[in-house]
Design an enzyme around this catalytic site. Structure first.
Site, short mmCIF file in Angstrom:
data_model
loop_
_atom_site.label_atom_id
_atom_site.label_comp_id
_atom_site.label_asym_id
_atom_site.label_seq_id
_atom_site.Cartn_x
_atom_site.Cartn_y
_atom_site.Cartn_z
N GLU A 1 0.82 -1.22 0.00
CA GLU A 1 0.00 0.00 0.00
C GLU A 1 0.85 1.27 0.00
OE1 GLU A 1 -0.54 -2.63 1.93
OE2 GLU A 1 -2.37 -3.41 1.02
N HIS B 1 -11.57 -5.00 8.29
CA HIS B 1 -12.25 -4.90 7.00
C HIS B 1 -13.53 -4.08 7.14
CE1 HIS B 1 -9.58 -8.33 6.39
NE2 HIS B 1 -9.64 -8.10 5.10
#
Lengths: 367, 403
Positions: free
Chosen positions: A101, A171
Site C-alpha cells: 500500500e 475490514h
C-alpha cells in the site's frame, strides 16, 4: 440505579438473540435518490459498484493520461469495480500492483506529479494505514512545500470503507477523520450510485489529491437510476436529502440511510420534523450549508459510523457551536460508533443504528 | 527441474514425478526408524545447509499424518460452514500448505514463537488450540479461541503472536519478538511467516535490516504458494527467488510440500540461530488449493487442471502417506484409523461451533485499555442507565460461568 441488565436490551428494547439472528441482514434500508435533470435524461439502473466502474470508464475515455492500478484491479479488483476496463483501455493503463500500500500511494503520487491522472485503489480502507505516511506527508504537502511548483492533484485514491455486516477489525473501519486532520487532501464519501459516479469524476478531475471512500456494503445493495452521461457533482457541497424544521441531522455514506429512516420514525412517532443533510465531501466541508440549516432548526445531530471520539462529528460540533451559538436550543448531539475497535460479533451493537439516532432525536428535541 | 519447482510449483508437467523419484527410503537395521532422501535445498550466502538424508520414526510419522489430516479436514469444515453462512466475513484456508506448518512445528522447541498473517487456522491448532476453539472462533462463539472477539485472522495462543489482518504488518513484529529472546539469552527463534504477496511489502525490508544489524534469532519464512491473492508471483515480484530477497540475510529454498524437508530445514535453521548467527530467510515452495479467500473461487487466474494436477502429484498428505506406508513404517490400516478419529473430532467441533452461545454484549467494551474506564450506558429510558460492569473479557466469562 436499576440492577444490572444486559445493555443490549436497554439500548434497543430487544434481545441479543434476535439482534444476532439478524446479523445477515443490513442494518438499514437503502433509499435511492433521483438525480437532478441537469445530470442528463438518459438513465440506467446501476448499483454502486457499476457506478464507480462507469465513472472510471468515462474518466479514462476522456483523459488519455488516466491510469488505474491497485491490488488485482486488472481483472476487476476483489469487489469487481474495475471489471472490463483492462480489456477496454489496455494493460498499460489498467494494471495490478504488488501488495504494498505504501508503494501504491507513493507510486501514484509520483505518477500524478509527473502529470498523469492516477487512480489508485487501496483494497480496504483498513489497509490505507501503511500508505498513511505517503498520503499525509507527501501527497497533502507537495504543493505547499514546493511553493506551488509541484503538486499531485491528479491523484485519486479509492478505498472501500465502512461496515459490511461481518468485516471485523480490519475490514470495516471508517478512517475519514484520520485524513481530515491533514490540510491538503480532500476526503469524499458517496451515499449511493449517483453520488458515487458524480463525486468520483469530480475527485479524479479535481486539482487536489483526493481520497474517495466507497461504502462497500452499498456496492451491490444500493441500486438506482443513474445518468449514463458524463456529469460531476461539485466537491465541498453538501446536499439536503430530507427537508425538516425541528432538528438537523448531518451524516455521510451508509449512515445517511440510517438517519433518513430515523427521521421518518421521528416524524411518525414523535411528530418531529427532521432535516437530513448528506455532507458528501468531508474535507473541506460545506460549513455554510450546515450552518444555514441549524440556524433554522436550532438543533444538530451528527451521525457517523466511525468511533465518536475525535470523529469528524467533533469538528462539526465545534464549528456549529462557534457559528450558531445563539441559535441553538440544545447541545449538539453525536450519534456515532462506540469508542471500541470495530468489533467482530458485536457489529449490531457497535453501529449507530436507527434506534440510537432516534434516541438522539428525542433527546435533542426534548432537551 | 529445480528451476521449475522453485517457481512456487507452477505445476509444470511431470515436475512432481521427478521430485518423487528423488525420494528413496532405507529401513535402518538397528531401529524402527527409516531414512528418507528429500529434495535438495537451494542456498543463498550459505556454505552448507540442511541434510537431504533424514530419519523418521514411527511415532512421528503417525503424529505428522494426524496433524496434517486435522488441518485439512478442519479447513474443509470451515469452507462448508462459510458456504452455509455460519461463518461470516472473511476466511482464508490453508489446504495444500499443511506440510509447511506441521513440518516447522515438528522442529520447534519449548519457547519458540510464531507469528503469521491470514492463513492462521493450522498454526493456531498446532500451537495448542483445539479444532473446536478454531471453528468456534470463526463462527464467533464463546467456545472460540478468543471467545469470538477476533474471528478469522485474529487467533492467538501461547507463543503464537497471532494471525494478522494487515498484509505484512507481522514482519517487523517478528523481529521485535526475536530481539526480546536475544535480550533474555533464550535459545529460541521467532518464526516470522508471510506469503509471497506480503514479500513485496516494504516492512519486510525494514525488518530484515534491523534483524541483521542486531543479529536477531528470527527466521523469516516466505510461504510461496504461487499467488498473491489473484496475481501469480511472476507478475508481482521482480525476483521470485524469495529465499534470496533478504540480500545480506542468508537464505534457504525448501520443498514446502515435503514435511520431512521442512522439518530438517527448520531444525538446521534453529541450530544456526542458536549459535548466534541469525537471522535467516527461508522460502517454502508450496501451493494453495482454495482461492485466496472464500470470495475468490480461485479458478479465474489458474486452471482447474493445474489445481487437480498438484492435488494428484504433489499433495503433501498423500505424498507423505505413500512414503510412510511403502517404507513399512506404518500400515494403511493405522492411517485409516486416524482418518476416522479425525473426522469424528472435526464433526464434534462443528457441532459446538454452530450451537454454542455468543459472548454477551457487555464484552464489547471489555479489553480496550488496561483498566478501561467504566462506561455509562443509557437505557431506553434514563433511569435504566447502567455502568458497564466488566473491564476485561475474563470478567465477562467468569460472570457467565465459562471460565
Amino acid at each position: 440505579m436499576a440492577a444490572f441488565r444486559p445493555f443490549s436490551s436497554l439500548l434497543v428494547g430487544g434481545n441479543t438473540r434476535q439482534l444476532l439472528a439478524k446479523r445477515g441482514a443490513a442494518h438499514f434500508n437503502f433509499q435511492p435518490s433521483d438525480a437532478p435533470k441537469e445530470y442528463g435524461d438518459v438513465r440506467q439502473k446501476m448499483n454502486l459498484c457499476q457506478a464507480v466502474n462507469n465513472a472510471m470508464d468515462i474518466a479514462m475515455d476522456t483523459d488519455p493520461s488516466a491510469v488505474l492500478f491497485g491490488e488485482d484491479v486488472a481483472f476487476g479488483g476483489v469487489f469487481r469495480c474495475s471489471i472490463g476496463l483492462k480489456d477496454k483501455y489496455g494493460a498499460d493503463r489498467v494494471f495490478n500492483t504488488p501488495l504494498c500500500e505504501q508503494g501504491i500511494a507513493g507510486f501514484g503520487i509520483g505518477l500524478a506529479v509527473a502529470g498523469s491522472t492516477a487512480i489508485a485503489e487501496i483494497q480496504f480502507g483498513d489497509y490505507i494505514f501503511p500508505a498513511y505516511d505517503q498520503l499525509v506527508n507527501e501527497a497533502a504537502k507537495y504543493r505547499y512545500r514546493s511553493g506551488g511548483l509541484f503538486e499531485c492533484g491528479k491523484l485519486t485514491v479509492r478505498a472501500t470503507w465502512g461496515a459490511v455486516g461481518h468485516g471485523a477489525l480490519y475490514h470495516s473501519q471508517c478512517p475519514e477523520a484520520n485524513f481530515t486532520h491533514t490540510p491538503g487532501v480532500k476526503v469524499v464519501i458517496p451515499r449511493g450510485p449517483t453520488q458515487a459516479k458524480g463525486l468520483l469524476l469530480s475527485c479524479i478531475r479535481d486539482d487536489n489529491p483526493t481520497i474517495f471512500f466507497e461504502p462497500k456494503i452499498l456496492y451491490r445493495l444500493a441500486a438506482e437510476e443513474v445518468p449514463v452521461g458524463d456529469f460531476m457533482i461539485p466537491l465541498s457541497k453538501a446536499e439536503t436529502v430530507r427537508k425538516g424544521k425541528d432538528v438537523t441531522i448531518v451524516s455521510w455514506g451508509t449512515q445517511v440511510h440510517v438517519c433518513l429512516e430515523a427521521a421518518q420514525l421521528a416524524q411518525e412517532k414523535l411528530g418531529v420534523s427532521a432535516e437530513v443533510i448528506d455532507l458528501q465531501t468531508i474535507q473541506p466541508w460545506d460549513e455554510d450549508h450546515v450552518v444555514e440549516s441549524v440556524k433554522r432548526t436550532g438543533r444538530l445531530i451528527v451521525s457517523h459510523e466511525a468511533p465518536k471520539t475525535s470523529g469528524f462529528g467533533a469538528e462539526i460540533a465545534a464549528t456549529i457551536q462557534d457559528r450558531c451559538f445563539l441559535h441553538l436550543e440544545s447541545p449538539v448531539n453525536r450519534s456515532c460508533g462506540w469508542d471500541t475497535p470495530f468489533p467482530h460479533v458485536y457489529e449490531p451493537f457497535y453501529l449507530p443504528t436507527v434506534w440510537r439516532v432516534f434516541d438522539s432525536i428525542k433527546k435533542t428535541v426534548k432537551y | 527441474m529445480l528451476s521449475v519447482l522453485s517457481k512456487g510449483f507452477k505445476p509444470a508437467a511431470n515436475s512432481t514425478v521427478a521430485a518423487a523419484t528423488t525420494v528413496t527410503s532405507t529401513r535402518l537395521a538397528s531401529t524402527n526408524d527409516v531414512n528418507f532422501t528429500v529434495q535438495s535445498y537451494k542456498l543463498h550466502k550459505l556454505d552448507n545447509g540442511p541434510k537431504t538424508s533424514v530419519t523418521l520414526n514411527r511415532t512421528d510419522a503417525l503424529d505428522f499424518y494426524r496433524k496434517m489430516q486435522v488441518i485439512r479436514r478442519m479447513e474443509s469444515a470451515a469452507g462448508n460452514l462459510y458456504k452455509e453462512k455460519k461463518i461470516r466475513g472473511f476466511c482464508h484456508l490453508y489446504s495444500g500448505q499443511e506440510a509447511c506448518a506441521v513440518g516447522m512445528k515438528a522442529a520447534m522447541t519449548e519457547g519458540d514463537a510464531v507469528i503469521t498473517a491470514y492463513r492462521c487456522h493450522g498454526w493456531t491448532y498446532l500451537l495448542g488450540s483445539t479444532t473446536t476453539q478454531i471453528l468456534a472462533e470463526l463462527t464467533g462463539r464463546i467456545a472460540g479461541n478468543v471467545y469470538g472477539k477476533g474471528g478469522s485472522m485474529h487467533m492467538y495462543e501461547k507463543n503464537f503472536y497471532g494471525g494478522n489482518g494487515i498484509v505484512g504488518a507481522q514482519q517487523p513484529l517478528g523481529a521485535g519478538v526475536a530481539f526480546a529472546m536475544k535480550y533474555r539469552n533464550q535459545k529460541n527463534v521467532c518464526l516470522t511467516l508471510y506469503g509471497d504477496g506480503a514479500a513485496n511489502q516494504g516492512q519486510l525490508f525494514e525488518a530484515t535490516n534491523m534483524a541483521k544489524l542486531w543479529g536477531l534469532p528470527v527466521i523469516f519464512i516466505c510461504e510461496n504458494n504461487g499467488f498473491g491473492m489473484g496475481t501469480p508471483i511472476e507478475r508481482a515480484s521482480a525476483s521470485t527467488d524469495y529465499y534470496t530477497r533478504g540480500d545480506y540475510v542468508p537464505g534457504i529454498w525448501v520443498d514446502g510440500m515435503d514435511i520431512l524437508a521442512v522439518r530438517e530445514a527448520l531444525r538446521w535453521s534453529k541450530e544456526y540461530c542458536d549459535a548466534g548467527k541469525g537471522p535467516l530467510m527461508l522460502e517454502m515452495a508450496t501451493y494453495r488449493y482454495h482461492g485466496h479467500s472464500m470470495s475468490d473461487p480461485g479458478t479465474s487466474y489458474r486452471t482447474r487442471d493445474e489445481i487437480q494436477n498438484v492435488r494428484k502429484t504433489r499433495d503433501p498428505i498423500t505424498g507423505f502417506k505413500d512414503r510412510v506406508v511403502t517404507s513399512g513404517l506404518v500400515t494403511e490400516d493405522e492411517l485409516k484409523e486416524i482418518d476416522k478419529d479425525v473426522r469424528k473430532e472435526v464433526e464434534e467441533a462443528v457441532k459446538i461451533a454452530t450451537t454454542d452461545g455468543v459472548l454477551p454484549p457487555e464484552a464489547l467494551y471489555a479489553d480496550i485499555y488496561a483498566n478501561t474506564a467504566t462506561q455509562e450506558i443509557r437505557g431506553a429510558t434514563i433511569d435504566e442507565t447502567v455502568k458497564q460492569p466488566f473491564k476485561t473479557t475474563t470478567e465477562v466469562l467468569k460472570s457467565i460461568g465459562r471460565l
